[in-house]
Design a protein around this motif. Structure first.
Motif, PDB file in Angstrom:
ATOM      1  N   ALA A  45     -29.717   4.085  -3.816  1.00  0.00           N
ATOM      2  CA  ALA A  45     -31.085   4.074  -3.284  1.00  0.00           C
ATOM      3  C   ALA A  45     -31.387   2.796  -2.509  1.00  0.00           C
ATOM      4  N   ALA A  46     -30.640   1.743  -2.782  1.00  0.00           N
ATOM      5  CA  ALA A  46     -30.846   0.464  -2.097  1.00  0.00           C
ATOM      6  C   ALA A  46     -29.955   0.324  -0.867  1.00  0.00           C
ATOM      7  N   GLY A  47     -29.357   1.430  -0.435  1.00  0.00           N
ATOM      8  CA  GLY A  47     -28.510   1.381   0.749  1.00  0.00           C
ATOM      9  C   GLY A  47     -27.090   0.958   0.455  1.00  0.00           C
ATOM     10  N   GLY A  48     -26.703   0.991  -0.788  1.00  0.00           N
ATOM     11  CA  GLY A  48     -25.364   0.563  -1.166  1.00  0.00           C
ATOM     12  C   GLY A  48     -24.502   1.680  -1.723  1.00  0.00           C
ATOM     13  N   PHE A  49     -24.457   2.819  -1.009  1.00  0.00           N
ATOM     14  CA  PHE A  49     -23.659   3.934  -1.511  1.00  0.00           C
ATOM     15  C   PHE A  49     -22.174   3.586  -1.524  1.00  0.00           C
ATOM     16  N   ALA A  50     -21.688   2.914  -0.491  1.00  0.00           N
ATOM     17  CA  ALA A  50     -20.275   2.506  -0.459  1.00  0.00           C
ATOM     18  C   ALA A  50     -19.978   1.541  -1.609  1.00  0.00           C
ATOM     19  N   PHE A  65     -17.809  14.237   0.242  1.00  0.00           N
ATOM     20  CA  PHE A  65     -18.561  14.605   1.440  1.00  0.00           C
ATOM     21  C   PHE A  65     -19.888  13.856   1.543  1.00  0.00           C
ATOM     22  N   GLY A  66     -20.059  12.795   0.766  1.00  0.00           N
ATOM     23  CA  GLY A  66     -21.294  12.022   0.781  1.00  0.00           C
ATOM     24  C   GLY A  66     -22.261  12.506  -0.277  1.00  0.00           C
ATOM     25  N   ARG A  67     -23.533  12.238  -0.046  1.00  0.00           N
ATOM     26  CA  ARG A  67     -24.564  12.646  -1.003  1.00  0.00           C
ATOM     27  C   ARG A  67     -25.751  13.213  -0.275  1.00  0.00           C
ATOM     28  N   GLU A  68     -26.537  13.985  -0.982  1.00  0.00           N
ATOM     29  CA  GLU A  68     -27.759  14.551  -0.412  1.00  0.00           C
ATOM     30  C   GLU A  68     -28.804  13.444  -0.274  1.00  0.00           C
ATOM     31  N   PRO A  69     -29.645  13.518   0.758  1.00  0.00           N
ATOM     32  CA  PRO A  69     -30.678  12.487   0.950  1.00  0.00           C
ATOM     33  C   PRO A  69     -31.859  12.702   0.005  1.00  0.00           C
ATOM     34  N   ALA A  70     -31.639  12.418  -1.250  1.00  0.00           N
ATOM     35  CA  ALA A  70     -32.683  12.579  -2.266  1.00  0.00           C
ATOM     36  C   ALA A  70     -32.637  11.374  -3.193  1.00  0.00           C
ATOM     37  N   ASP A  71     -33.671  11.215  -3.989  1.00  0.00           N
ATOM     38  CA  ASP A  71     -33.682  10.118  -4.946  1.00  0.00           C
ATOM     39  C   ASP A  71     -32.615  10.301  -6.014  1.00  0.00           C
TER      40      ASP A  71
END
Length: 85
Positions: A45-50, A65-71
């Motif tokens: 959520a803080a922009g640190g998915f990697a 494949f990444g994540r859905e744009p949700a909380d």
């Protein structure tokens, strides 16, 4: 000592995700498992998915494949380049 660890975990994201990863490494040395889990959950959520995937490499395949744009932390559905039309 516990109060200091809790306070550091609460204010880490001022330095961005990289600061959180650094703090997580230090918290591991202290055995602060609860604080590590709390910080790790907040990374995406803080922009640190990697960075989240660096801390939790066991989840890399789940989020291939990444994540859905949700909380919530929901893996994205599989896709290919032809799906981007």
């Amino acid at each position: 000592m516990q109060a200091l660890v809790d306070r550091a975990a609460a204010h880490t994201f001022r330095d961005g995700p990289a600061g959180a990863v650094s703090l997580i490494a230090q918290l591991r040395e202290l055995g602060a498992t609860a604080q590590i889990e709390a910080l790790t959950e907040r990374l995406p959520a803080a922009g640190g998915f990697a960075e989240f995937l660096d801390v939790r490499p066991d989840l890399k395949e789940r989020f291939r494949f990444g994540r859905e744009p949700a909380d919530e932390l929901i893996p994205a559905e599989p896709w290919t380049w032809t799906d981007l039309d």
